[in-house]
Design a protein around this motif. Structure first.
Motif, PDB file in Angstrom:
ATOM      1  N   VAL B 155      81.753 110.351 -52.930  1.00  0.00           N
ATOM      2  CA  VAL B 155      80.611 111.267 -53.029  1.00  0.00           C
ATOM      3  C   VAL B 155      79.384 110.518 -53.545  1.00  0.00           C
ATOM      4  N   ALA B 156      79.583 109.688 -54.564  1.00  0.00           N
ATOM      5  CA  ALA B 156      78.449 108.950 -55.124  1.00  0.00           C
ATOM      6  C   ALA B 156      77.872 107.981 -54.097  1.00  0.00           C
ATOM      7  N   ALA B 157      78.766 107.309 -53.346  1.00  0.00           N
ATOM      8  CA  ALA B 157      78.292 106.343 -52.353  1.00  0.00           C
ATOM      9  C   ALA B 157      77.478 107.042 -51.265  1.00  0.00           C
ATOM     10  N   LEU B 158      77.977 108.197 -50.813  1.00  0.00           N
ATOM     11  CA  LEU B 158      77.268 108.895 -49.737  1.00  0.00           C
ATOM     12  C   LEU B 158      75.935 109.450 -50.217  1.00  0.00           C
ATOM     13  N   ARG B 159      75.893 109.886 -51.461  1.00  0.00           N
ATOM     14  CA  ARG B 159      74.623 110.432 -51.952  1.00  0.00           C
ATOM     15  C   ARG B 159      73.624 109.323 -52.228  1.00  0.00           C
ATOM     16  N   HIS B 160      74.130 108.135 -52.484  1.00  0.00           N
ATOM     17  CA  HIS B 160      73.244 107.011 -52.752  1.00  0.00           C
ATOM     18  C   HIS B 160      72.765 106.372 -51.453  1.00  0.00           C
ATOM     19  N   ARG B 181      59.694 101.409 -42.110  1.00  0.00           N
ATOM     20  CA  ARG B 181      59.692 102.779 -42.630  1.00  0.00           C
ATOM     21  C   ARG B 181      60.809 102.898 -43.651  1.00  0.00           C
ATOM     22  N   GLU B 182      60.524 103.658 -44.670  1.00  0.00           N
ATOM     23  CA  GLU B 182      61.529 103.824 -45.709  1.00  0.00           C
ATOM     24  C   GLU B 182      62.789 104.500 -45.155  1.00  0.00           C
ATOM     25  N   ALA B 183      63.966 103.994 -45.559  1.00  0.00           N
ATOM     26  CA  ALA B 183      65.223 104.590 -45.096  1.00  0.00           C
ATOM     27  C   ALA B 183      65.354 106.007 -45.657  1.00  0.00           C
ATOM     28  N   VAL B 184      66.088 106.847 -44.938  1.00  0.00           N
ATOM     29  CA  VAL B 184      66.191 108.256 -45.351  1.00  0.00           C
ATOM     30  C   VAL B 184      67.599 108.581 -45.837  1.00  0.00           C
ATOM     31  N   PRO B 185      67.695 109.428 -46.861  1.00  0.00           N
ATOM     32  CA  PRO B 185      69.033 109.813 -47.320  1.00  0.00           C
ATOM     33  C   PRO B 185      69.718 110.728 -46.313  1.00  0.00           C
ATOM     34  N   LEU B 186      71.047 110.840 -46.431  1.00  0.00           N
ATOM     35  CA  LEU B 186      71.811 111.722 -45.537  1.00  0.00           C
ATOM     36  C   LEU B 186      71.535 113.173 -45.916  1.00  0.00           C
ATOM     37  N   SER B 187      71.732 114.054 -44.959  1.00  0.00           N
ATOM     38  CA  SER B 187      71.538 115.465 -45.329  1.00  0.00           C
ATOM     39  C   SER B 187      72.836 115.974 -45.944  1.00  0.00           C
ATOM     40  N   TRP B 188      72.781 116.113 -47.233  1.00  0.00           N
ATOM     41  CA  TRP B 188      73.970 116.360 -48.053  1.00  0.00           C
ATOM     42  C   TRP B 188      73.963 117.813 -48.484  1.00  0.00           C
ATOM     43  N   LEU B 189      75.054 118.521 -48.257  1.00  0.00           N
ATOM     44  CA  LEU B 189      75.039 119.959 -48.502  1.00  0.00           C
ATOM     45  C   LEU B 189      75.603 120.354 -49.867  1.00  0.00           C
ATOM     46  N   HIS B 190      76.701 119.777 -50.265  1.00  0.00           N
ATOM     47  CA  HIS B 190      77.230 120.041 -51.612  1.00  0.00           C
ATOM     48  C   HIS B 190      78.150 118.898 -52.008  1.00  0.00           C
ATOM     49  N   SER B 191      78.400 118.746 -53.314  1.00  0.00           N
ATOM     50  CA  SER B 191      79.213 117.623 -53.776  1.00  0.00           C
ATOM     51  C   SER B 191      80.563 118.112 -54.287  1.00  0.00           C
TER      52      SER B 191
END
Lengths: 253, 293
Positions: B155-160, B181-191
Protein backbone atom coordinates in the motif's frame (compact mmCIF):
# COMPACT_ATOMS: atom_id res chain seq x y z
CA UNK A 1 47.47 -14.26 31.23
CA UNK A 2 48.25 -11.15 29.30
CA UNK A 3 46.26 -10.21 26.27
CA UNK A 4 46.78 -7.62 23.59
CA UNK A 5 43.80 -5.96 21.93
CA UNK A 6 44.28 -5.00 18.30
CA UNK A 7 41.88 -4.89 15.36
CA UNK A 8 43.18 -6.53 12.19
CA UNK A 9 41.80 -6.74 8.66
CA UNK A 10 42.06 -9.71 6.28
CA UNK A 11 45.39 -9.84 4.48
CA UNK A 12 47.06 -7.33 6.79
CA UNK A 13 50.62 -8.05 7.87
CA UNK A 14 50.92 -8.73 11.55
CA UNK A 15 53.73 -6.94 13.34
CA UNK A 16 56.30 -9.66 14.30
CA UNK A 17 56.60 -8.15 17.77
CA UNK A 18 52.98 -9.16 18.42
CA UNK A 19 53.55 -12.83 17.68
CA UNK A 20 54.25 -14.64 20.93
CA UNK A 21 57.49 -16.54 21.18
CA UNK A 22 57.86 -19.28 23.74
CA UNK A 23 60.92 -21.31 24.63
CA UNK A 24 59.41 -24.79 24.39
CA UNK A 25 55.80 -24.71 23.14
CA UNK A 26 55.08 -24.59 19.41
CA UNK A 27 53.06 -21.59 18.19
CA UNK A 28 49.36 -22.42 17.92
CA UNK A 29 47.16 -20.54 15.48
CA UNK A 30 43.46 -20.31 16.26
CA UNK A 31 40.47 -19.32 14.14
CA UNK A 32 40.90 -16.56 11.58
CA UNK A 33 44.66 -16.90 11.06
CA UNK A 34 46.49 -18.65 8.26
CA UNK A 35 50.09 -19.67 8.01
CA UNK A 36 51.63 -19.06 4.60
CA UNK A 37 55.01 -20.83 4.44
CA UNK A 38 57.72 -20.07 5.17
CA UNK A 39 57.03 -17.44 7.78
CA UNK A 40 53.93 -15.32 7.11
CA UNK A 41 50.93 -15.27 9.39
CA UNK A 42 47.98 -13.58 7.72
CA UNK A 43 44.52 -12.87 9.15
CA UNK A 44 41.67 -14.18 7.00
CA UNK A 45 38.87 -12.29 8.76
CA UNK A 46 38.43 -8.90 10.33
CA UNK A 47 38.44 -8.93 14.10
CA UNK A 48 40.34 -8.54 17.29
CA UNK A 49 43.78 -10.16 17.41
CA UNK A 50 44.28 -11.94 20.71
CA UNK A 51 47.56 -13.43 21.79
CA UNK A 52 48.26 -15.62 24.76
CA UNK A 53 52.01 -15.74 25.50
CA UNK A 54 51.63 -18.30 28.29
CA UNK A 55 50.15 -20.89 25.96
CA UNK A 56 52.01 -19.54 22.92
CA UNK A 57 48.77 -19.18 20.95
CA UNK A 58 47.07 -16.46 18.95
CA UNK A 59 43.68 -16.18 17.29
CA UNK A 60 41.15 -13.68 16.04
CA UNK A 61 37.98 -12.95 17.95
CA UNK A 62 35.25 -12.10 15.43
CA UNK A 63 31.53 -12.39 15.06
CA UNK A 64 30.55 -14.87 12.38
CA UNK A 65 27.06 -15.79 11.25
CA UNK A 66 27.22 -19.56 11.04
CA UNK A 67 28.38 -21.91 13.74
CA UNK A 68 31.17 -24.26 12.70
CA UNK A 69 31.70 -26.95 15.32
CA UNK A 70 35.14 -27.51 16.77
CA UNK A 71 36.22 -30.01 19.40
CA UNK A 72 35.57 -29.36 23.11
CA UNK A 73 33.00 -26.61 22.38
CA UNK A 74 30.07 -26.58 24.76
CA UNK A 75 26.89 -26.38 22.72
CA UNK A 76 23.12 -26.46 23.11
CA UNK A 77 21.68 -29.09 20.76
CA UNK A 78 18.11 -30.05 19.90
CA UNK A 79 17.34 -33.75 19.45
CA UNK A 80 15.60 -34.39 16.14
CA UNK A 81 15.54 -38.16 15.84
CA UNK A 82 16.54 -41.26 17.75
CA UNK A 83 18.36 -44.19 16.19
CA UNK A 84 19.08 -47.47 18.08
CA UNK A 85 22.51 -46.37 19.29
CA UNK A 86 22.55 -42.60 18.95
CA UNK A 87 20.42 -39.48 18.94
CA UNK A 88 20.61 -37.15 15.97
CA UNK A 89 20.77 -33.53 17.06
CA UNK A 90 20.88 -30.16 15.34
CA UNK A 91 23.34 -27.52 16.47
CA UNK A 92 22.01 -24.78 14.22
CA UNK A 93 19.10 -24.80 11.77
CA UNK A 94 19.59 -26.17 8.24
CA UNK A 95 22.93 -27.86 8.97
CA UNK A 96 23.78 -31.57 8.92
CA UNK A 97 22.89 -33.39 12.15
CA UNK A 98 25.34 -34.17 14.93
CA UNK A 99 25.31 -37.60 16.56
CA UNK A 100 25.03 -38.05 20.31
CA UNK A 101 25.65 -41.72 21.23
CA UNK A 102 23.12 -43.00 23.76
CA UNK A 103 25.96 -44.37 25.89
CA UNK A 104 27.67 -41.03 26.34
CA UNK A 105 25.53 -39.91 29.26
CA UNK A 106 26.46 -40.18 32.92
CA UNK A 107 25.88 -43.72 34.17
CA UNK A 108 24.35 -44.88 30.90
CA UNK A 109 24.54 -48.56 30.06
CA UNK A 110 22.85 -50.53 27.31
CA UNK A 111 19.89 -51.15 29.63
CA UNK A 112 19.63 -47.77 31.33
CA UNK A 113 19.92 -44.91 28.99
CA UNK A 114 18.12 -41.59 28.97
CA UNK A 115 15.06 -41.40 26.79
CA UNK A 116 14.92 -38.16 24.83
CA UNK A 117 11.93 -37.26 22.68
CA UNK A 118 12.39 -35.29 19.45
CA UNK A 119 12.65 -31.61 20.34
CA UNK A 120 14.43 -32.21 23.65
CA UNK A 121 17.35 -29.94 24.51
CA UNK A 122 20.75 -31.22 25.56
CA UNK A 123 23.78 -29.36 26.79
CA UNK A 124 26.72 -31.23 25.32
CA UNK A 125 30.36 -31.07 24.35
CA UNK A 126 31.65 -31.57 20.81
CA UNK A 127 34.07 -34.51 20.71
CA UNK A 128 34.62 -34.85 17.00
CA UNK A 129 34.51 -32.10 14.43
CA UNK A 130 36.04 -32.90 11.09
CA UNK A 131 35.38 -30.84 8.06
CA UNK A 132 33.48 -33.39 5.96
CA UNK A 133 31.94 -35.51 8.71
CA UNK A 134 28.95 -35.07 10.96
CA UNK A 135 30.09 -33.81 14.35
CA UNK A 136 29.86 -36.02 17.42
CA UNK A 137 28.73 -34.95 20.88
CA UNK A 138 28.96 -36.26 24.44
CA UNK A 139 27.22 -35.46 27.69
CA UNK A 140 29.78 -37.00 30.00
CA UNK A 141 33.40 -36.29 30.69
CA UNK A 142 35.50 -39.12 29.27
CA UNK A 143 38.14 -38.65 32.00
CA UNK A 144 35.94 -38.71 35.09
CA UNK A 145 32.77 -40.41 33.88
CA UNK A 146 30.72 -37.62 35.45
CA UNK A 147 28.22 -35.33 33.71
CA UNK A 148 29.86 -32.12 35.00
CA UNK A 149 26.81 -30.05 34.22
CA UNK A 150 26.12 -31.56 30.82
CA UNK A 151 22.99 -33.49 29.94
CA UNK A 152 19.33 -32.97 29.04
CA UNK A 153 17.83 -29.61 30.03
CA UNK A 154 14.42 -30.53 31.32
CA UNK A 155 13.23 -27.88 33.76
CA UNK A 156 11.01 -24.92 32.83
CA UNK A 157 12.92 -22.48 30.69
CA UNK A 158 13.43 -21.17 27.22
CA UNK A 159 16.17 -20.85 24.62
CA UNK A 160 17.25 -17.49 23.27
CA UNK A 161 19.32 -16.94 20.15
CA UNK A 162 22.31 -14.62 20.42
CA UNK A 163 25.20 -13.95 18.09
CA UNK A 164 28.16 -16.32 18.16
CA UNK A 165 30.56 -13.64 19.34
CA UNK A 166 28.28 -12.77 22.24
CA UNK A 167 28.00 -16.43 23.23
CA UNK A 168 31.79 -16.71 23.30
CA UNK A 169 32.02 -13.56 25.40
CA UNK A 170 29.51 -15.02 27.86
CA UNK A 171 31.57 -18.19 28.13
CA UNK A 172 34.82 -16.40 28.94
CA UNK A 173 36.16 -17.22 32.38
CA UNK A 174 36.13 -13.55 33.33
CA UNK A 175 33.32 -12.43 31.05
CA UNK A 176 32.91 -9.07 32.75
CA UNK A 177 36.52 -7.94 32.46
CA UNK A 178 37.49 -9.57 29.17
CA UNK A 179 34.22 -9.91 27.34
CA UNK A 180 32.52 -6.82 28.69
CA UNK A 181 29.33 -8.73 29.54
CA UNK A 182 27.93 -8.34 33.01
CA UNK A 183 24.18 -8.65 32.50
CA UNK A 184 23.85 -12.07 34.06
CA UNK A 185 25.82 -11.05 37.15
CA UNK A 186 23.77 -7.88 37.47
CA UNK A 187 20.45 -9.65 37.07
CA UNK A 188 21.34 -12.34 39.57
CA UNK A 189 23.21 -10.08 41.99
CA UNK A 190 22.01 -8.89 45.36
CA UNK A 191 19.41 -6.16 45.33
CA UNK A 192 20.32 -2.77 46.69
CA UNK A 193 23.61 -0.93 46.53
CA UNK A 194 25.16 -2.84 43.62
CA UNK A 195 22.00 -2.38 41.56
CA UNK A 196 21.45 -6.13 41.23
CA UNK A 197 18.15 -7.60 40.12
CA UNK A 198 17.96 -10.32 42.76
CA UNK A 199 16.45 -12.76 40.26
CA UNK A 200 16.86 -16.52 40.65
CA UNK A 201 17.67 -18.29 37.41
CA UNK A 202 20.16 -20.65 35.81
CA UNK A 203 21.71 -20.51 32.37
CA UNK A 204 23.47 -22.80 29.92
CA UNK A 205 25.39 -20.99 27.20
CA UNK A 206 26.15 -22.84 23.97
CA UNK A 207 28.86 -21.73 21.63
CA UNK A 208 26.42 -22.27 18.79
CA UNK A 209 24.76 -18.99 19.75
CA UNK A 210 21.99 -20.33 21.95
CA UNK A 211 21.44 -19.59 25.60
CA UNK A 212 19.06 -21.58 27.75
CA UNK A 213 17.58 -19.67 30.67
CA UNK A 214 15.78 -21.67 33.31
CA UNK A 215 13.69 -20.44 36.20
CA UNK A 216 10.52 -21.35 38.03
CA UNK A 217 9.06 -17.96 37.16
CA UNK A 218 8.27 -17.33 33.51
CA UNK A 219 8.65 -13.59 34.07
CA UNK A 220 12.26 -14.04 35.17
CA UNK A 221 13.06 -16.11 32.09
CA UNK A 222 11.58 -13.44 29.82
CA UNK A 223 13.52 -10.65 31.56
CA UNK A 224 16.84 -12.50 31.42
CA UNK A 225 16.31 -13.46 27.78
CA UNK A 226 15.44 -9.91 26.81
CA UNK A 227 18.44 -8.54 28.68
CA UNK A 228 20.74 -10.93 26.81
CA UNK A 229 19.27 -10.25 23.39
CA UNK A 230 19.13 -6.49 23.80
CA UNK A 231 22.71 -6.37 25.06
CA UNK A 232 23.80 -8.40 22.07
CA UNK A 233 21.84 -6.55 19.39
CA UNK A 234 22.54 -3.04 20.65
CA UNK A 235 26.18 -3.83 21.54
CA UNK A 236 25.80 -2.32 25.01
CA UNK A 237 28.79 -1.65 27.24
CA UNK A 238 28.87 -2.30 30.98
CA UNK A 239 27.23 1.04 31.78
CA UNK A 240 24.50 0.49 29.17
CA UNK A 241 23.90 -2.98 30.55
CA UNK A 242 23.48 -1.59 34.05
CA UNK A 243 20.81 0.82 32.82
CA UNK A 244 19.08 -1.92 30.86
CA UNK A 245 18.99 -4.23 33.86
CA UNK A 246 17.63 -1.45 36.05
CA UNK A 247 14.88 -0.73 33.53
CA UNK A 248 13.93 -4.37 33.04
CA UNK A 249 13.91 -5.14 36.75
CA UNK A 250 11.67 -2.15 37.34
CA UNK A 251 9.26 -3.49 34.72
CA UNK A 252 9.05 -6.82 36.54
CA UNK A 253 7.91 -5.27 39.80
CA UNK B 1 14.41 -28.48 -0.05
CA UNK B 2 15.32 -28.31 3.65
CA UNK B 3 12.41 -28.47 6.04
CA UNK B 4 11.68 -25.45 8.14
CA UNK B 5 13.62 -25.52 11.41
CA UNK B 6 11.33 -26.52 14.25
CA UNK B 7 11.53 -24.99 17.71
CA UNK B 8 12.57 -27.26 20.56
CA UNK B 9 10.06 -28.67 23.03
CA UNK B 10 11.08 -26.35 25.83
CA UNK B 11 10.62 -23.31 23.59
CA UNK B 12 7.15 -24.52 22.59
CA UNK B 13 6.09 -25.20 26.16
CA UNK B 14 7.55 -21.97 27.42
CA UNK B 15 5.89 -19.76 24.81
CA UNK B 16 2.51 -21.30 25.60
CA UNK B 17 3.01 -21.14 29.36
CA UNK B 18 4.16 -17.53 29.20
CA UNK B 19 1.19 -16.57 27.03
CA UNK B 20 -1.15 -18.01 29.65
CA UNK B 21 0.41 -15.49 32.04
CA UNK B 22 -0.01 -12.74 29.41
CA UNK B 23 3.75 -12.62 28.80
CA UNK B 24 5.57 -12.58 25.51
CA UNK B 25 9.21 -13.40 24.93
CA UNK B 26 10.01 -9.88 23.76
CA UNK B 27 8.14 -8.22 26.60
CA UNK B 28 5.29 -6.85 24.47
CA UNK B 29 1.62 -6.67 25.34
CA UNK B 30 -0.57 -9.24 23.60
CA UNK B 31 -2.10 -6.65 21.28
CA UNK B 32 1.04 -4.63 20.65
CA UNK B 33 2.98 -4.50 17.40
CA UNK B 34 6.77 -4.57 17.28
CA UNK B 35 8.47 -1.23 16.57
CA UNK B 36 7.27 -0.36 13.10
CA UNK B 37 9.38 1.49 10.58
CA UNK B 38 8.52 2.68 7.10
CA UNK B 39 10.92 4.37 4.73
CA UNK B 40 10.76 5.28 1.07
CA UNK B 41 13.52 4.92 -1.49
CA UNK B 42 15.09 7.56 -3.70
CA UNK B 43 12.98 6.35 -6.58
CA UNK B 44 9.21 6.71 -6.54
CA UNK B 45 7.39 3.56 -5.51
CA UNK B 46 9.93 1.89 -3.26
CA UNK B 47 8.79 1.20 0.29
CA UNK B 48 10.72 -0.59 3.00
CA UNK B 49 8.77 -1.84 6.01
CA UNK B 50 10.34 -3.21 9.18
CA UNK B 51 8.41 -4.93 11.97
CA UNK B 52 11.10 -5.75 14.53
CA UNK B 53 13.27 -8.25 12.70
CA UNK B 54 10.85 -8.78 9.81
CA UNK B 55 11.70 -6.68 6.80
CA UNK B 56 9.77 -6.41 3.55
CA UNK B 57 10.56 -4.25 0.54
CA UNK B 58 7.96 -3.46 -2.13
CA UNK B 59 8.67 -1.83 -5.45
CA UNK B 60 5.99 -0.53 -7.78
CA UNK B 61 6.64 -0.06 -11.49
CA UNK B 62 4.55 0.72 -14.57
CA UNK B 63 4.83 0.12 -18.29
CA UNK B 64 2.58 0.66 -21.29
CA UNK B 65 1.04 -2.54 -22.69
CA UNK B 66 -2.03 -3.80 -24.55
CA UNK B 67 -5.02 -4.41 -22.27
CA UNK B 68 -6.65 -7.82 -21.95
CA UNK B 69 -9.12 -8.47 -24.80
CA UNK B 70 -12.03 -9.08 -22.42
CA UNK B 71 -11.33 -5.89 -20.46
CA UNK B 72 -10.52 -3.24 -23.04
CA UNK B 73 -11.27 -0.34 -20.67
CA UNK B 74 -9.19 -1.52 -17.72
CA UNK B 75 -5.50 -1.26 -17.02
CA UNK B 76 -3.49 -4.15 -15.62
CA UNK B 77 -2.50 -4.41 -11.97
CA UNK B 78 -0.40 -7.25 -10.58
CA UNK B 79 1.24 -8.08 -7.27
CA UNK B 80 4.20 -10.44 -7.49
CA UNK B 81 5.36 -12.06 -4.27
CA UNK B 82 8.44 -14.15 -4.02
CA UNK B 83 9.97 -15.59 -0.90
CA UNK B 84 13.63 -16.04 -1.62
CA UNK B 85 16.13 -18.21 0.25
CA UNK B 86 17.43 -14.93 1.70
CA UNK B 87 14.44 -14.86 4.07
CA UNK B 88 14.84 -18.48 5.17
CA UNK B 89 16.68 -21.50 3.74
CA UNK B 90 13.35 -23.34 3.75
CA UNK B 91 12.18 -21.19 0.82
CA UNK B 92 13.28 -22.13 -2.63
CA UNK B 93 13.10 -20.15 -5.84
CA UNK B 94 10.39 -21.30 -8.30
CA UNK B 95 8.89 -23.68 -5.83
CA UNK B 96 6.26 -21.77 -3.87
CA UNK B 97 5.64 -22.93 -0.33
CA UNK B 98 2.27 -22.74 1.37
CA UNK B 99 3.30 -19.51 3.12
CA UNK B 100 4.09 -17.88 -0.18
CA UNK B 101 0.82 -18.89 -1.85
CA UNK B 102 -1.21 -17.71 1.13
CA UNK B 103 0.68 -14.44 1.23
CA UNK B 104 0.11 -13.67 -2.43
CA UNK B 105 -3.56 -14.73 -2.26
CA UNK B 106 -4.19 -12.50 0.75
CA UNK B 107 -2.47 -9.52 -0.82
CA UNK B 108 -4.46 -10.09 -3.98
CA UNK B 109 -7.72 -10.20 -2.06
CA UNK B 110 -6.87 -7.24 0.14
CA UNK B 111 -5.43 -4.79 -2.36
CA UNK B 112 -6.54 -5.87 -5.81
CA UNK B 113 -9.98 -7.28 -5.29
CA UNK B 114 -11.03 -4.55 -2.86
CA UNK B 115 -10.59 -2.04 -5.66
CA UNK B 116 -7.98 0.04 -3.86
CA UNK B 117 -6.44 1.03 -7.17
CA UNK B 118 -8.80 2.38 -9.81
CA UNK B 119 -7.77 0.22 -12.78
CA UNK B 120 -10.01 2.15 -15.20
CA UNK B 121 -7.80 5.19 -14.77
CA UNK B 122 -4.87 3.16 -16.11
CA UNK B 123 -6.50 2.89 -19.54
CA UNK B 124 -4.87 5.13 -22.17
CA UNK B 125 -6.45 4.16 -25.50
CA UNK B 126 -9.46 1.83 -25.18
CA UNK B 127 -8.55 -1.67 -26.30
CA UNK B 128 -5.10 -0.65 -27.50
CA UNK B 129 -2.93 0.94 -24.82
CA UNK B 130 -3.00 0.85 -21.04
CA UNK B 131 -0.67 1.07 -18.06
CA UNK B 132 0.39 -2.17 -16.46
CA UNK B 133 1.21 -1.53 -12.80
CA UNK B 134 3.18 -4.18 -11.01
CA UNK B 135 4.30 -4.41 -7.41
CA UNK B 136 7.15 -6.73 -6.52
CA UNK B 137 7.27 -7.80 -2.90
CA UNK B 138 10.63 -8.95 -1.60
CA UNK B 139 10.93 -10.45 1.85
CA UNK B 140 14.38 -9.52 3.10
CA UNK B 141 14.14 -10.99 6.56
CA UNK B 142 11.49 -13.30 7.97
CA UNK B 143 10.65 -13.13 11.65
CA UNK B 144 6.91 -13.73 11.49
CA UNK B 145 3.87 -11.71 10.49
CA UNK B 146 4.84 -11.41 6.83
CA UNK B 147 1.26 -10.72 5.77
CA UNK B 148 0.80 -7.48 7.70
CA UNK B 149 4.24 -6.21 6.77
CA UNK B 150 3.85 -7.08 3.08
CA UNK B 151 0.41 -5.48 2.88
CA UNK B 152 1.66 -2.27 4.49
CA UNK B 153 4.63 -2.23 2.12
CA UNK B 154 2.44 -2.74 -0.97
CA UNK B 155 0.00 0.00 0.00
CA UNK B 156 2.79 2.42 0.89
CA UNK B 157 4.67 1.67 -2.33
CA UNK B 158 1.60 2.22 -4.49
CA UNK B 159 0.69 5.45 -2.75
CA UNK B 160 4.23 6.70 -3.12
CA UNK B 161 4.47 5.66 -6.77
CA UNK B 162 4.22 8.19 -9.65
CA UNK B 163 3.67 7.09 -13.21
CA UNK B 164 4.90 9.23 -16.11
CA UNK B 165 2.43 11.76 -17.46
CA UNK B 166 0.92 11.07 -20.89
CA UNK B 167 -1.07 12.90 -23.51
CA UNK B 168 -2.93 11.86 -26.64
CA UNK B 169 -3.02 14.20 -29.60
CA UNK B 170 -4.47 13.06 -32.91
CA UNK B 171 -4.22 9.42 -31.92
CA UNK B 172 -0.54 9.72 -31.01
CA UNK B 173 0.30 8.74 -27.43
CA UNK B 174 3.19 10.63 -25.84
CA UNK B 175 4.80 9.49 -22.58
CA UNK B 176 6.70 12.36 -20.96
CA UNK B 177 9.86 12.01 -18.93
CA UNK B 178 9.99 13.41 -15.42
CA UNK B 179 11.93 16.47 -16.67
CA UNK B 180 9.31 17.36 -19.27
CA UNK B 181 6.24 16.93 -17.09
CA UNK B 182 5.92 16.00 -13.49
CA UNK B 183 4.95 12.35 -12.94
CA UNK B 184 1.42 11.78 -11.63
CA UNK B 185 0.32 9.65 -8.70
CA UNK B 186 -2.02 6.68 -9.22
CA UNK B 187 -5.70 7.20 -8.66
CA UNK B 188 -5.98 5.60 -5.27
CA UNK B 189 -9.39 4.97 -3.77
CA UNK B 190 -8.79 3.63 -0.26
CA UNK B 191 -5.97 2.05 1.75
CA UNK B 192 -6.71 -1.42 3.08
CA UNK B 193 -4.39 -2.96 5.67
CA UNK B 194 -4.10 -6.49 7.01
CA UNK B 195 -4.12 -7.28 10.71
CA UNK B 196 -3.29 -10.87 11.63
CA UNK B 197 -4.39 -12.42 14.90
CA UNK B 198 -2.80 -15.59 16.19
CA UNK B 199 -4.67 -17.82 18.61
CA UNK B 200 -3.12 -19.90 21.36
CA UNK B 201 -4.45 -22.33 23.94
CA UNK B 202 -6.63 -25.43 23.56
CA UNK B 203 -9.67 -23.50 22.37
CA UNK B 204 -7.85 -20.52 20.93
CA UNK B 205 -8.75 -18.35 23.93
CA UNK B 206 -5.59 -16.21 23.83
CA UNK B 207 -5.47 -13.85 20.87
CA UNK B 208 -2.14 -12.25 20.00
CA UNK B 209 -1.20 -9.58 17.46
CA UNK B 210 1.96 -9.47 15.35
CA UNK B 211 3.28 -12.96 16.14
CA UNK B 212 6.99 -13.57 15.76
CA UNK B 213 8.19 -16.59 13.83
CA UNK B 214 8.47 -18.71 16.97
CA UNK B 215 4.94 -17.78 17.99
CA UNK B 216 3.69 -18.55 14.48
CA UNK B 217 5.17 -22.02 14.77
CA UNK B 218 3.30 -22.85 17.97
CA UNK B 219 -0.06 -21.13 17.34
CA UNK B 220 -3.22 -23.19 16.93
CA UNK B 221 -5.03 -20.87 14.54
CA UNK B 222 -4.70 -17.52 12.83
CA UNK B 223 -7.09 -15.04 11.32
CA UNK B 224 -6.29 -12.19 8.96
CA UNK B 225 -8.69 -9.25 8.82
CA UNK B 226 -8.25 -6.66 6.08
CA UNK B 227 -9.96 -3.35 6.46
CA UNK B 228 -9.48 0.33 5.80
CA UNK B 229 -9.56 3.21 8.24
CA UNK B 230 -13.30 3.71 7.74
CA UNK B 231 -13.88 0.22 9.11
CA UNK B 232 -14.91 -1.26 5.77
CA UNK B 233 -13.83 -4.89 5.85
CA UNK B 234 -12.29 -6.17 2.61
CA UNK B 235 -11.83 -9.77 3.64
CA UNK B 236 -11.51 -12.06 6.63
CA UNK B 237 -9.43 -15.19 6.19
CA UNK B 238 -9.31 -17.87 8.80
CA UNK B 239 -7.73 -20.81 7.10
CA UNK B 240 -8.14 -23.96 9.16
CA UNK B 241 -6.95 -24.32 12.72
CA UNK B 242 -8.95 -24.52 15.91
CA UNK B 243 -12.44 -22.94 15.79
CA UNK B 244 -12.58 -19.56 17.51
CA UNK B 245 -15.49 -18.05 19.39
CA UNK B 246 -17.48 -15.61 17.22
CA UNK B 247 -17.66 -12.94 19.93
CA UNK B 248 -13.87 -13.09 20.35
CA UNK B 249 -13.50 -12.64 16.61
CA UNK B 250 -15.72 -9.55 16.73
CA UNK B 251 -13.54 -8.07 19.45
CA UNK B 252 -10.49 -8.84 17.34
CA UNK B 253 -11.99 -6.94 14.42
CA UNK B 254 -12.68 -3.95 16.64
CA UNK B 255 -9.06 -3.86 17.84
CA UNK B 256 -7.90 -4.36 14.26
CA UNK B 257 -9.71 -1.15 13.31
CA UNK B 258 -7.68 0.88 15.81
CA UNK B 259 -4.46 -0.69 14.50
CA UNK B 260 -5.44 0.05 10.91
CA UNK B 261 -6.07 3.68 11.85
CA UNK B 262 -2.54 3.81 13.29
CA UNK B 263 -1.13 2.28 10.10
CA UNK B 264 -2.87 4.74 7.86
CA UNK B 265 -1.76 7.66 10.02
CA UNK B 266 1.81 6.37 9.79
CA UNK B 267 1.66 6.04 6.00
CA UNK B 268 0.10 9.51 5.65
CA UNK B 269 2.75 11.02 7.92
CA UNK B 270 5.66 9.34 6.15
CA UNK B 271 4.30 10.30 2.72
CA UNK B 272 3.99 13.92 3.82
CA UNK B 273 7.55 13.86 5.16
CA UNK B 274 8.77 12.38 1.90
CA UNK B 275 7.03 15.09 -0.14
CA UNK B 276 8.63 17.73 2.05
CA UNK B 277 12.06 16.11 1.63
CA UNK B 278 11.73 16.00 -2.16
CA UNK B 279 10.45 19.54 -2.48
CA UNK B 280 13.49 21.63 -3.25
CA UNK B 281 11.49 24.86 -3.54
CA UNK B 282 10.24 24.93 -7.10
CA UNK B 283 11.65 24.49 -10.57
CA UNK B 284 14.18 27.34 -10.37
CA UNK B 285 15.73 25.99 -7.17
CA UNK B 286 16.08 22.60 -8.83
CA UNK B 287 17.84 24.10 -11.84
CA UNK B 288 20.28 26.09 -9.77
CA UNK B 289 23.83 24.76 -9.69
CA UNK B 290 24.50 26.22 -6.28
CA UNK B 291 25.45 23.76 -3.60
CA UNK B 292 26.36 23.80 0.06
CA UNK B 293 30.06 24.24 -0.64
Amino acid sequence: METERLIVLPGETIDPSLIPSHQKLPLRLGPGLRHIPPSDIVPTVAGQLITNPARNSMWIEYNSQRYIPSTSDLILATVTRATPDAYLCTLSPYTPPATLPTLSFEGATKKTRPILTPGALVYARVTLANRHMDPELECVSAATGKAEGLGPLAGPGCVFDVSLGFARRLLMARSREEGGVGVLEMLGGEEGAAGGGGLAFETAVGRNGRVWVGSESARTVVVVGRALQETDRAGLGIEGQRKLVKRLVREVR
Amino acid sequence: MPREAEPSLSERQFVLQALQENLRLDGRELDQYRPLELSFGDQYGVADVTFGRTRVLAKASAEVTVPYADRPLDGIFNIATELSPMASPAFEVNRPTETEILLSRLLEKTVRRSGALDTESLCLVAGQKCWSVRVDVHVLSHDGNLIDAACLAVVAALRHFRKPDTSIEGGVLTVYTAAEREAVPLSWLHSPFCVTWSFFGDEGETAVLDATRLEEQVRVASCTVSLNKHGEICQIAKLGGVPVDAVALLQCTAVALTKVKEFSELVDKKLAEDVKKRDKGGFMAELSAENER
